[in-house]
Design an enzyme around this catalytic site. Structure first.
Site, PDB file in Angstrom:
ATOM      1  N   CYS A 150       0.830  -1.204   0.000  1.00 22.01           N
ATOM      2  CA  CYS A 150       0.000   0.000   0.000  1.00 22.01           C
ATOM      3  C   CYS A 150       0.863   1.252   0.000  1.00 22.01           C
ATOM      4  O   CYS A 150       1.914   1.292   0.637  1.00 22.01           O
ATOM      5  CB  CYS A 150      -0.901   0.032   1.238  1.00 22.01           C
ATOM      6  SG  CYS A 150      -2.322  -1.040   1.121  1.00 22.01           S
ATOM      7  N   MET A 169      -8.220   0.080   1.059  1.00 21.90           N
ATOM      8  CA  MET A 169      -7.470  -0.653   2.089  1.00 21.90           C
ATOM      9  C   MET A 169      -7.481   0.097   3.412  1.00 21.90           C
ATOM     10  O   MET A 169      -7.547  -0.518   4.478  1.00 21.90           O
ATOM     11  CB  MET A 169      -6.035  -0.937   1.635  1.00 21.90           C
ATOM     12  CG  MET A 169      -5.942  -1.889   0.449  1.00 21.90           C
ATOM     13  SD  MET A 169      -6.850  -3.438   0.674  1.00 21.90           S
ATOM     14  CE  MET A 169      -6.048  -4.113   2.104  1.00 21.90           C
ATOM     15  N   ASP A 218     -11.140  -6.947  21.978  1.00 16.58           N
ATOM     16  CA  ASP A 218     -10.111  -6.887  23.014  1.00 16.58           C
ATOM     17  C   ASP A 218     -10.648  -6.302  24.320  1.00 16.58           C
ATOM     18  O   ASP A 218     -10.318  -6.782  25.402  1.00 16.58           O
ATOM     19  CB  ASP A 218      -8.915  -6.060  22.535  1.00 16.58           C
ATOM     20  CG  ASP A 218      -7.840  -5.950  23.598  1.00 16.58           C
ATOM     21  OD1 ASP A 218      -7.359  -7.001  24.062  1.00 16.58           O
ATOM     22  OD2 ASP A 218      -7.509  -4.814  23.993  1.00 16.58           O
TER      23      ASP A 218
END
Length: 166
Positions: free
Chosen positions: A83, A120, A135
């Site tokens: 990228c 992306m 998390d």
């Protein structure tokens, strides 16, 4: 020039000898480009209530996930090897609790004026925001699922407008 794969479209990140390469975008005009990506974090109703009430032990789950997603979008080129680093002009993360899932719907919108798109960056933002939600509440529920991360829409550039089918 991208090399054509057998019977399919060109793979832009593969050169004529089959080696990975970063695409040269220097000849492309800088245009406004936007991408929207989305994903879901599916959990129990009790865990969702913990998030919405603000009583998770690690703190503000949705606020932390929002910041994590924005930070991830800005660092996509450090995470995805081919990228391009981009000077993003906008990154927004919308996280909506959804009692029907139950869980959270995470959507990222990323914008740039440049020679390459931001799909992306939007996908990375959603992925990291979903992982952050996981998390922050994994101590109370281990079987949370992250699902359906996908590109919803992109605008700008040579390939034009794309909208995922409903």
């Amino acid at each position: 020039m991208a090399e054509k794969s057998k019977g399919g479209p060109a793979l832009t990140h593969i050169d004529a000898s089959g080696e990975a390469r970063m695409v040269d975008v220097s000849a492309k005009p800088a245009t406004e480009r936007t991408a929207i990506a989305e994903g879901r974090v599916v959990m129990s109703k009790a865990t969702l209530e913990l998030i919405v009430s603000g009583n998770a032990k690690k703190g503000d789950v949705l606020g932390t996930a929002r910041i994590a997603g924005i930070m991830a979008a800005k660092r996509t080129s450090e995470l995805i090897p081919l990228c391009h680093p981009l000077a993003l002009s906008k990154v927004t993360l919308d996280i909506e609790p959804d009692e029907k899932l139950p869980g959270c719907i995470v959507q990222a919108t990323v914008k740039v004026t440049g020679p390459t798109g931001v799909e992306m960056e939007a996908l990375t933002a959603v992925s990291v925001a979903c992982l952050t939600i996981y998390d922050m509440v994994k101590a109370v529920e281990r079987d949370i699922r992250i699902e359906g991360i996908h590109l919803v829409e992109k605008k700008g550039g040579k390939s034009g407008h794309y909208r995922a089918p409903d």
